[in-house]
Every structure is written in C-alpha cells, then in structure tokens.
Design an enzyme around this catalytic site. Structure first.
Site, PDB file in Angstrom:
ATOM      1  N   ARG A  69      34.778  32.515  47.042  1.00 24.05           N
ATOM      2  CA  ARG A  69      36.622  32.945  47.142  1.00 24.05           C
ATOM      3  C   ARG A  69      36.556  32.520  46.485  1.00 24.05           C
ATOM      4  NH1 ARG A  69      40.572  32.163  51.308  1.00 24.05           N
ATOM      5  NH2 ARG A  69      42.292  30.850  50.837  1.00 24.05           N
ATOM      6  N   HIS A  73      39.917  34.213  43.423  1.00 26.43           N
ATOM      7  CA  HIS A  73      40.854  33.354  42.790  1.00 26.43           C
ATOM      8  C   HIS A  73      41.005  33.510  41.710  1.00 26.43           C
ATOM      9  CE1 HIS A  73      42.966  31.549  46.895  1.00 26.43           C
ATOM     10  NE2 HIS A  73      42.193  32.623  47.090  1.00 26.43           N
ATOM     11  N   VAL A  77      44.147  36.513  38.842  1.00 28.38           N
ATOM     12  CA  VAL A  77      45.566  35.918  38.516  1.00 28.38           C
ATOM     13  C   VAL A  77      45.112  35.564  36.768  1.00 28.38           C
ATOM     14  CG1 VAL A  77      46.585  33.676  37.761  1.00 28.38           C
ATOM     15  CG2 VAL A  77      45.422  34.576  40.235  1.00 28.38           C
ATOM     16  N   GLY A  79      43.316  37.404  35.519  1.00 32.25           N
ATOM     17  CA  GLY A  79      42.203  38.471  35.148  1.00 32.25           C
ATOM     18  C   GLY A  79      41.126  37.967  35.539  1.00 32.25           C
ATOM     19  N   ASP A  81      39.247  35.405  33.977  1.00 28.94           N
ATOM     20  CA  ASP A  81      38.906  34.586  31.917  1.00 28.94           C
ATOM     21  C   ASP A  81      39.013  33.047  32.501  1.00 28.94           C
ATOM     22  OD1 ASP A  81      41.469  33.925  33.916  1.00 28.94           O
ATOM     23  OD2 ASP A  81      42.745  34.512  32.146  1.00 28.94           O
ATOM     24  N   ASN A 101      45.853  27.804  46.549  1.00 32.16           N
ATOM     25  CA  ASN A 101      44.789  27.349  46.458  1.00 32.16           C
ATOM     26  C   ASN A 101      44.305  26.518  45.958  1.00 32.16           C
ATOM     27  OD1 ASN A 101      44.117  29.366  44.687  1.00 32.16           O
ATOM     28  ND2 ASN A 101      44.818  29.210  42.534  1.00 32.16           N
ATOM     29  N   PRO A 170      47.101  36.828  47.769  1.00 39.57           N
ATOM     30  CA  PRO A 170      47.144  37.238  48.875  1.00 39.57           C
ATOM     31  C   PRO A 170      47.134  36.098  49.493  1.00 39.57           C
ATOM     32  CG  PRO A 170      45.405  39.236  48.162  1.00 39.57           C
ATOM     33  CD  PRO A 170      45.746  38.040  47.367  1.00 39.57           C
ATOM     34  N   HIS A 200      34.571  36.903  54.895  1.00 40.04           N
ATOM     35  CA  HIS A 200      34.450  35.843  56.170  1.00 40.04           C
ATOM     36  C   HIS A 200      33.871  36.197  57.271  1.00 40.04           C
ATOM     37  CE1 HIS A 200      39.607  35.524  54.729  1.00 40.04           C
ATOM     38  NE2 HIS A 200      37.747  34.592  53.699  1.00 40.04           N
ATOM     39  N   THR A 249      27.407  33.867  63.913  1.00 40.51           N
ATOM     40  CA  THR A 249      26.335  33.352  62.926  1.00 40.51           C
ATOM     41  C   THR A 249      27.593  32.718  61.730  1.00 40.51           C
ATOM     42  OG1 THR A 249      26.874  35.842  62.127  1.00 40.51           O
ATOM     43  CG2 THR A 249      24.452  34.801  63.434  1.00 40.51           C
ATOM     44  N   ASP A 254      26.692  38.540  57.512  1.00 40.71           N
ATOM     45  CA  ASP A 254      26.402  39.621  57.835  1.00 40.71           C
ATOM     46  C   ASP A 254      27.304  40.541  57.829  1.00 40.71           C
ATOM     47  OD1 ASP A 254      27.293  38.301  60.100  1.00 40.71           O
ATOM     48  OD2 ASP A 254      25.399  37.977  60.316  1.00 40.71           O
TER      49      ASP A 254
END
Length: 326
Positions: A69, A73, A77, A79, A81, A101, A170, A200, A249, A254
């Site tokens: 994740r 993130h 933002v 790129g 970097d 965040n 998003p 997820h 799971t 998976d």
C-alpha cells in the site's frame, strides 16, 4: 557531402545545436531505469533490503500489505520519489499527515530500517525511492504473491506535497468512473487498477472506512457478510478497529479477493464497485477464475506504477535517511 559536413563543423550555431542534441540524447539514456543499476555500485543492496523486509514481515505479518500500500501511495503523489517518507519540518508539509495517509499508510520505519542496512554497506548510493520499490516486491513474494524485476535508478525528492496527496490519492468512497479516471491520469489502465486493487486480498481496514457500507442495508452487500463485520465495527465508536479484507485467507496473497466481490463481500465501497454491473466486471470474473492471470497482471501493474515520473540522473538527491532531506 564534404561541403555540408564542413559547414556543420565550422558554423558555431550548428555546432552548438549538435552538441545540445548529443547531450539531450545522453540525458535521455541516463534517465532510463534499469534492473542492473546497482550491480557495480552496490551489488549486495537488493539482498540486504530483502533480508530486512523479510524480518519485519516475520515480526508482523500485516506489514506485507502495508508496504504494498505504501508503494501505491508514494508513487501517486509527485511520482515515485519517496516524498511520502519525509516527515514534517518548518519547510516541508509532510504527506504522512494528508487525510488518505494519516490513518492508513504505515511502514515508514520498516523502510528506514532497510535503508539503514544498505547504508552500512554502500553509504550514499541507494535511494529511499528504490528501497521502497524493492521492499514492495519483496513483501509480495514473502506472502505468496508474485515477484517481478524491479527497475532501479530513482532518486529522492527534496520536497513533499500534502495538498497533492489530499487531492490525487483515491478514496474508499470513490465511484468506478472516478477510480478509473484517477488511475488513467497516472498512466494506468482500468485493468491495471483492478489488478492493483487485488492487493486487498491481504491486509486490514479500519472500521471507519467500511462502517457506512455494512450498515447501509444495500443490495450490493451480502447480508451475512455485513452481520459478521458488525461484530468488530459498531455503529458508533471503534473507528480504529481493524478487520481483514478477506476473512478466508487474510494473510495469503491469492485471488480470493475477486471471488469475494462476485459474492458481494467486498469490504470497502471502492472494492465492491469493481463488480456489480460496471465496465470492470469481466476483469474481476477473469481474475476470480485465473490466479495466474491476476498474478501476472499485478506484477506488470506494479512495474508500471514504479515508472510514474521518477527522478533520475542528477535530479533530487540520495537521502542519507528517508525521513529527512540531506
């Protein structure tokens, strides 16, 4: 031909133009990320990162999802970097405190630890941006997900943007068209978006992100699934209570996430919106049937995401520590 060549050599304007063209072409070549970037300057960098990341996930299984994740993130933002790793200072408004965040992005110290291990063997060589990109790949592989060849050569930003983090990342409330638009603005297709959402299949969400969905009594959620989730997410309070995205799971990478969506068991609104009469239904169905297709597309999408506007060449810097500029 001889006269023409002589004119190029003796004309100052043309000579300058040729030199500039050569420099531009050279710069373009240098700006390309490559999987062999550290082969000579720090050949043990990737193994050092991998060992550190594995140790961190072994200590806390949830960290695998958090690192994947965090990669998402960090690239969305400014790129890829590593701007998300910068902490608040009088001159830097940290992205870590942006709304998308502050309650969900984590793993900063894990990246810092991995970077410190690399600094011990190759000080000032490997960027935080590359460390994070490698960490996401290693996190996926550790929990049974796909691996991929990480392209390297990114440099670290000296700035961050909480404003961009608030506006460009998003939201779990976004509708399908909005999600597709956000990803397309970063050069990622709807198929990339669905594949990346499949991360997820592991990890957990906080109660406040899915409360409205499980108490909505809507037709797009399985009643039994909603009832089960209410046990750890009361109608009032308990905002930070955690629940796994996948009850079956939760710690294995998976394709069960996509099977859940077909059964109306997506935890977030932005999960379930991927299946239910929209343009991405066929992709979800495909991934639910084919773990191989999902794994392949996820790896490809992660590589594409890692190529979003990286700093290369002499841009930015190589931070000594990831939380602060040099």
């Amino acid at each position: 031909m001889e006269t023409s060549f002589h004119n190029v050599l003796t004309s100052p304007a043309k000579a300058v133009a040729v030199i500039l063209l050569v420099l531009l072409l050279n710069t373009a070549c240098q700006a390309q990320l490559t999987s062999t970037f550290y082969d000579n300057s720090c050949p043990n960098a990737l193994s050092a990162i991998r060992t550190s990341i594995r140790n961190s996930i072994a200590a806390e299984r949830r960290m695998a999802a958090s690192l994947i994740r965090l990669h998402f993130h960090y690239c969305f933002v400014q790129g890829c970097d590593a701007s998300i790793l910068l902490e608040e200072t009088p001159s830097i408004e940290s992205e870590q405190t942006a709304l998308p965040n502050k309650d969900s992005a984590r793993g900063y110290r894990v990246i810092e630890k991995a970077k410190s291990e690399v600094e011990k063997i190759c000080p000032g060589v490997v960027s935080c941006a590359d460390t994070l990109a490698v960490a996401a790949r290693d996190a996926s592989a550790y929990v049974g997900g796909p691996s991929w060849t990480v392209m390297l050569g990114r440099r670290d930003s000296t700035t961050a943007s909480r404003t961009l983090a608030n506006s460009e990342l998003p939201s779990f409330k976004d509708g399908l068209d909005r999600l597709i638009s956000r990803f397309q603005s970063k050069g990622l297709s709807a198929r990339d978006m669905v594949a990346l959402s499949g991360s997820h299949t592991i990890g957990q969400a906080q109660c406040f992100t899915f409360r409205d969905r499980i108490y909505s009594n809507g037709t797009d959620i399985d009643a039994g699934f909603a009832s089960t989730r209410k046990r750890t997410c009361p109608a009032v309070g308990g905002d930070a209570n955690l629940a796994p995205f996948d009850l079956v799971t939760p710690n294995s990478f998976d394709n069960n996430y996509f099977k859940n969506l077909i059964q109306k068991k997506g935890l977030l609104e932005s999960d379930q919106i991927l299946f239910g009469g929209g343009s991405t239904d066929s992709i979800v169905s495909e991934y639910s049937r084919s773990p191989a297709a999902f794994s392949s597309d996820f790896a490809s999408a992660m590589i594409k995401m890692g190529n979003i506007d990286p700093l290369t060449g002499t841009a930015g810097e190589i931070r000594k520590i990831c939380s602060a500029i040099n």
